[in-house]
Design a protein around this motif. Structure first.
Motif, PDB file in Angstrom:
ATOM      1  N   VAL A 282       0.829  -1.203   0.000  1.00 11.59           N
ATOM      2  CA  VAL A 282       0.000   0.000   0.000  1.00 11.59           C
ATOM      3  C   VAL A 282       0.864   1.254   0.000  1.00 11.59           C
ATOM      4  N   ALA A 283       0.270   2.332  -0.478  1.00 13.65           N
ATOM      5  CA  ALA A 283       0.949   3.630  -0.484  1.00 13.65           C
ATOM      6  C   ALA A 283      -0.098   4.727  -0.497  1.00 13.65           C
ATOM      7  N   LYS A 284       0.338   5.934  -0.151  1.00 13.04           N
ATOM      8  CA  LYS A 284      -0.560   7.081  -0.204  1.00 13.04           C
ATOM      9  C   LYS A 284      -0.886   7.404  -1.658  1.00 13.04           C
ATOM     10  N   PRO A 285      -1.961   8.147  -1.906  1.00 12.07           N
ATOM     11  CA  PRO A 285      -2.380   8.426  -3.283  1.00 12.07           C
ATOM     12  C   PRO A 285      -1.294   9.089  -4.119  1.00 12.07           C
ATOM     13  N   ALA A 286      -1.264   8.740  -5.398  1.00 13.77           N
ATOM     14  CA  ALA A 286      -0.355   9.354  -6.361  1.00 13.77           C
ATOM     15  C   ALA A 286      -0.976   9.218  -7.740  1.00 13.77           C
ATOM     16  N   SER A 292      -4.871   0.242 -18.927  1.00 17.66           N
ATOM     17  CA  SER A 292      -5.678   0.532 -20.114  1.00 17.66           C
ATOM     18  C   SER A 292      -5.367   1.894 -20.711  1.00 17.66           C
ATOM     19  N   GLY A 293      -4.452   2.641 -20.056  1.00 22.88           N
ATOM     20  CA  GLY A 293      -4.135   3.985 -20.504  1.00 22.88           C
ATOM     21  C   GLY A 293      -4.949   5.059 -19.809  1.00 22.88           C
ATOM     22  N   LYS A 294      -5.861   4.662 -18.934  1.00 25.90           N
ATOM     23  CA  LYS A 294      -6.680   5.607 -18.177  1.00 25.90           C
ATOM     24  C   LYS A 294      -5.829   6.299 -17.114  1.00 25.90           C
ATOM     25  N   ARG A 295      -5.953   7.617 -17.023  1.00 29.46           N
ATOM     26  CA  ARG A 295      -5.220   8.368 -16.011  1.00 29.46           C
ATOM     27  C   ARG A 295      -5.991   8.340 -14.695  1.00 29.46           C
ATOM     28  N   VAL A 296      -5.302   7.971 -13.643  1.00 31.48           N
ATOM     29  CA  VAL A 296      -5.890   7.962 -12.307  1.00 31.48           C
ATOM     30  C   VAL A 296      -5.244   9.089 -11.514  1.00 31.48           C
ATOM     31  N   ALA A 297      -6.067  10.017 -11.044  1.00 31.62           N
ATOM     32  CA  ALA A 297      -5.554  11.170 -10.309  1.00 31.62           C
ATOM     33  C   ALA A 297      -5.509  10.886  -8.819  1.00 31.62           C
ATOM     34  N   ALA A 298      -4.469  11.366  -8.170  1.00 31.75           N
ATOM     35  CA  ALA A 298      -4.315  11.160  -6.727  1.00 31.75           C
ATOM     36  C   ALA A 298      -5.520  11.686  -5.967  1.00 31.75           C
ATOM     37  N   GLY A 299      -6.104  12.787  -6.458  1.00 34.09           N
ATOM     38  CA  GLY A 299      -7.245  13.379  -5.773  1.00 34.09           C
ATOM     39  C   GLY A 299      -8.518  12.573  -5.857  1.00 34.09           C
ATOM     40  N   ASP A 300      -8.534  11.557  -6.729  1.00 32.74           N
ATOM     41  CA  ASP A 300      -9.743  10.738  -6.903  1.00 32.74           C
ATOM     42  C   ASP A 300      -9.711   9.441  -6.105  1.00 32.74           C
ATOM     43  N   ASP A 302      -8.241   7.244  -2.363  1.00 33.69           N
ATOM     44  CA  ASP A 302      -7.818   7.380  -0.964  1.00 33.69           C
ATOM     45  C   ASP A 302      -6.445   6.779  -0.718  1.00 33.69           C
ATOM     46  N   LEU A 303      -6.091   5.763  -1.518  1.00 32.46           N
ATOM     47  CA  LEU A 303      -4.794   5.110  -1.377  1.00 32.46           C
ATOM     48  C   LEU A 303      -4.519   4.250  -2.602  1.00 32.46           C
ATOM     49  N   LEU A 304      -3.299   3.748  -2.680  1.00 31.05           N
ATOM     50  CA  LEU A 304      -2.878   2.830  -3.732  1.00 31.05           C
ATOM     51  C   LEU A 304      -2.694   1.444  -3.136  1.00 31.05           C
ATOM     52  N   VAL A 305      -3.135   0.426  -3.854  1.00 35.91           N
ATOM     53  CA  VAL A 305      -2.925  -0.959  -3.413  1.00 35.91           C
ATOM     54  C   VAL A 305      -2.558  -1.818  -4.617  1.00 35.91           C
ATOM     55  N   ARG A 306      -1.551  -2.645  -4.443  1.00 37.20           N
ATOM     56  CA  ARG A 306      -1.178  -3.646  -5.426  1.00 37.20           C
ATOM     57  C   ARG A 306      -1.134  -4.983  -4.695  1.00 37.20           C
ATOM     58  N   ALA A 307      -1.684  -6.043  -5.309  1.00 41.01           N
ATOM     59  CA  ALA A 307      -1.761  -7.334  -4.626  1.00 41.01           C
ATOM     60  C   ALA A 307      -1.297  -8.456  -5.539  1.00 41.01           C
ATOM     61  N   ALA A 339      -2.376   4.550   5.236  1.00 39.30           N
ATOM     62  CA  ALA A 339      -2.101   4.977   3.860  1.00 39.30           C
ATOM     63  C   ALA A 339      -3.250   5.820   3.315  1.00 39.30           C
ATOM     64  N   ALA A 340      -4.457   5.554   3.803  1.00 38.48           N
ATOM     65  CA  ALA A 340      -5.637   6.306   3.364  1.00 38.48           C
ATOM     66  C   ALA A 340      -5.820   7.603   4.140  1.00 38.48           C
ATOM     67  N   GLY A 341      -4.910   7.888   5.068  1.00 41.35           N
ATOM     68  CA  GLY A 341      -4.972   9.140   5.818  1.00 41.35           C
ATOM     69  C   GLY A 341      -5.379   8.999   7.260  1.00 41.35           C
ATOM     70  N   GLY A 342      -5.684   7.765   7.696  1.00 41.74           N
ATOM     71  CA  GLY A 342      -6.034   7.522   9.088  1.00 41.74           C
ATOM     72  C   GLY A 342      -7.457   7.929   9.419  1.00 41.74           C
ATOM     73  N   GLY A 343      -7.820   7.743  10.696  1.00 35.70           N
ATOM     74  CA  GLY A 343      -9.139   8.144  11.164  1.00 35.70           C
ATOM     75  C   GLY A 343     -10.213   7.112  10.895  1.00 35.70           C
ATOM     76  N   ASP A 344     -11.472   7.525  11.135  1.00 35.04           N
ATOM     77  CA  ASP A 344     -12.614   6.640  10.934  1.00 35.04           C
ATOM     78  C   ASP A 344     -13.032   6.650   9.470  1.00 35.04           C
ATOM     79  N   ARG A 345     -13.142   5.483   8.886  1.00 37.38           N
ATOM     80  CA  ARG A 345     -13.511   5.375   7.472  1.00 37.38           C
ATOM     81  C   ARG A 345     -14.522   4.247   7.295  1.00 37.38           C
TER      82      ARG A 345
END
Length: 396
Positions: A282-286, A292-300, A302-307, A339-345
Motif C-alpha cells: 500500500v501507499a498514499k495516493p499518487a 488501459s491507458g486511463k489516467r488515475v488522479a491522486a485526488g480521486d 484514498d490510497l494505492l494498493v497492489r496485490a 495509507a488512506a490518511g487515518g481516522g474513521d472510514r
C-alpha cells in the motif's frame, strides 16, 4: 489399442468481476466427482488444462493466469436461511493441485446469477422485475454472502451500463455483501487479527523487518508498505511479474507472514497453499496511468494498493482482497488505514493496476476485539458460454 472416449459434463463458462471460471452444479458432475478427493481434483484440473509445464493451459478452459484458472461447484443449500452452497477451487497452472483454502470474491458475483439460472434458487424468491436476493453459503471459509441480482422479465439481467475497471465492457451492476467476513482459518483462532495487533514488525530473512498488517477478512492478507520494499504503489504487472527476484521476495514475505498468522506450521507448507494468504503493498495516493491507458488522479483515490495472487501481481484486484482492504481501512492503525490518511472510514476508493475500486465496510470493537459486520462492493457478471465441457473418460 483401446481408446477411451471423452465424456461431456454440463457447465458454464462465466466472467465474475475481473475473473473467469468454469461453473458446475454438483448434481451434474460424474458420481466419482461429487465428493471431495483425488477424483474431483483430477477432473477439475483436466477441465482447466493443468498441470501444464508450458504454463499456457492450451488443452483446457484455463486462461494461464490466476484470475482465469478457477472452478466453482454449486448446490442447493441445506443451511437454514441460505439458498445455495458455493465451493471454489483455485487451480494451479503448472503444478498438480487445487487450492481449496479460500474464496474468490470476483467469482462470487457470478454465483447468484448461475444459481438462479440453474434452478438452485426457489422460484418464489425471484421477482418478475427488480432485485433477487440470493443467500450464499461460502463453503470454503464458512461465511455468508448476500448477492443482489438484477432481474428483468423474470430472468437474470446481465447487460447494463455499470463499468468495472479491469473489465473491458459494461454490464449490469450486482451488489455483494460479505457478512462477518473475518475468515475462520485453522490455527488463526477465528480472530480477524491473528497476532492480536493491527500492525506488527514482521521479520523476513533476506528482506528485513517489515511493518505489516496481517488480517483475516475476506481472505487472509498480509499488507506491507510499498516504500519498505522499494516500490511506489503505482506499479503495473510488467514491473513485477518479469522480475524473478521480486517474485521470490514476495513469496518469502508470504511464507513468513503465513507462519506468523498461524496458517501454516512450517515454512515449506506455504508451497502447497498458494491461494492464501495474499500479499499486498500500500501507499498514499499518487497520479498514475492504468494498464488501459486511463489516467488515475491522486485526488480521486484514498490510497494505492497492489496485490499478488498465485505468485503474480494481479491485473486488477481480487474481490476477497478488496474485502480485506475495506475491512483494514475501517480500523484505525492498520497500514491500509494509515495509507488512506487515518481516522474513521466507512469506505475507501483505492487505485489498482487497472483503475479504481470502491469498497465499504462496517467495523465495530468490543472488548478490545475488532470485527467487521459486513463489507460491500459492486461487481458484474456475464455468462460467456454454456453447454458441456469434455474430458477424457479416464482423466479422473
Amino acid at each position: 489399442m483401446t481408446h477411451v472416449p471423452q465424456i461431456k459434463v454440463a457447465a458454464a463458462y462465466i466472467r465474475g468481476g475481473t475473473s473467469k471460471g468454469v461453473f458446475f452444479r454438483l448434481q451434474d458432475l460424474p458420481a466419482a466427482v461429487r465428493t471431495p478427493g483425488a477424483a474431483r481434483d483430477a477432473f477439475l484440473m483436466r477441465v482447466i488444462g493443468s498441470p501444464d509445464p508450458y504454463g499456457k493451459q492450451t488443452d483446457g478452459m484455463g486462461g494461464a493466469t490466476s484470475s482465469t484458472s478457477k472452478t466453482v461447484i454449486l448446490s442447493k443449500s441445506g443451511k437454514p436461511d441460505h439458498d445455495v452452497d458455493y465451493l471454489f477451487g483455485q487451480v494451479s497452472i503448472d503444478k498438480a493441485f487445487i487450492d481449496w483454502s479460500g474464496n474468490c470474491g470476483n467469482l462470487s458475483a457470478a454465483v447468484g446469477p448461475f444459481a438462479i439460472s440453474g434452478g438452485l434458487v426457489d422460484a418464489s424468491r425471484i421477482p418478475q422485475d427488480g432485485t433477487a436476493i440470493v443467500r450464499i453459503w461460502q463453503a470454503n471459509i464458512g461465511k455468508t454472502i448476500i448477492a443482489h441480482v438484477p432481474i428483468t422479465n423474470g430472468a437474470v439481467q446481465e447487460t447494463g451500463d455499470f463499468e468495472l475497471d479491469g473489465v473491458t465492457f459494461p454490464a449490469a451492476e450486482l451488489r455483494l455483501e460479505f457478512m462477518d467476513p473475518a475468515a475462520e482459518e485453522e490455527g488463526a483462532g477465528g480472530s480477524m487479527f491473528p497476532t492480536g495487533n493491527v500492525a506488527d514488525d514482521l521479520e523476513v530473512p533476506g528482506v528485513g523487518t517489515l511493518r505489516a498488517t496481517m488480517i483475516n477478512a475476506g481472505i487472509p492478507t498480509i499488507f506491507v508498505n510499498a516504500t519498505d520494499i522499494g516500490y511506489t504503489g503505482t506499479e503495473l504487472q510488467d514491473a513485477i511479474n518479469g522480475d524473478a527476484k521480486a517474485l521470490a521476495m514476495f513469496e518469502t514475505i508470504r511464507a513468513h507472514g503465513a507462519l506468523r498468522m498461524g496458517l501454516i506450521q512450517h515454512l515449506d507448507e506455504a508451497a502447497q497453499r498458494q491461494h492464501t494468504p495474499k500479499v499486498a503493498f500500500v501507499a498514499k495516493p499518487a497520479d498514475y496511468v492504468s494498464s488501459s491507458g486511463k489516467r488515475v488522479a491522486a485526488g480521486d483515490i484514498d490510497l494505492l494498493v497492489r496485490a499478488l495472487s498465485m505468485g503474480k501481481l494481479h491485473h486488477a484486484m481480487m474481490g476477497t482482497a478488496a474485502v480485506a482492504i475495506g475491512a483494514a481501512a475501517a480500523i484505525p492503525g492498520t497500514l491500509v488505514n494509515l495509507a488512506a490518511g487515518g481516522g474513521d472510514r466507512h469506505a475507501v476508493c483505492f487505485g489498482h493496476p487497472s483503475g479504481t475500486l470502491k469498497v465499504g465496510a462496517q467495523a465495530s470493537q468490543e472488548g478490545g476485539e475488532w470485527s467487521i459486520v459486513k463489507a460491500i462492493m459492486s461487481r458484474s457478471a456475464r455468462v460467456l458460454m454454456e453447454g458441456w465441457v469434455r474430458v477424457p473418460g479416464d482423466a479422473f
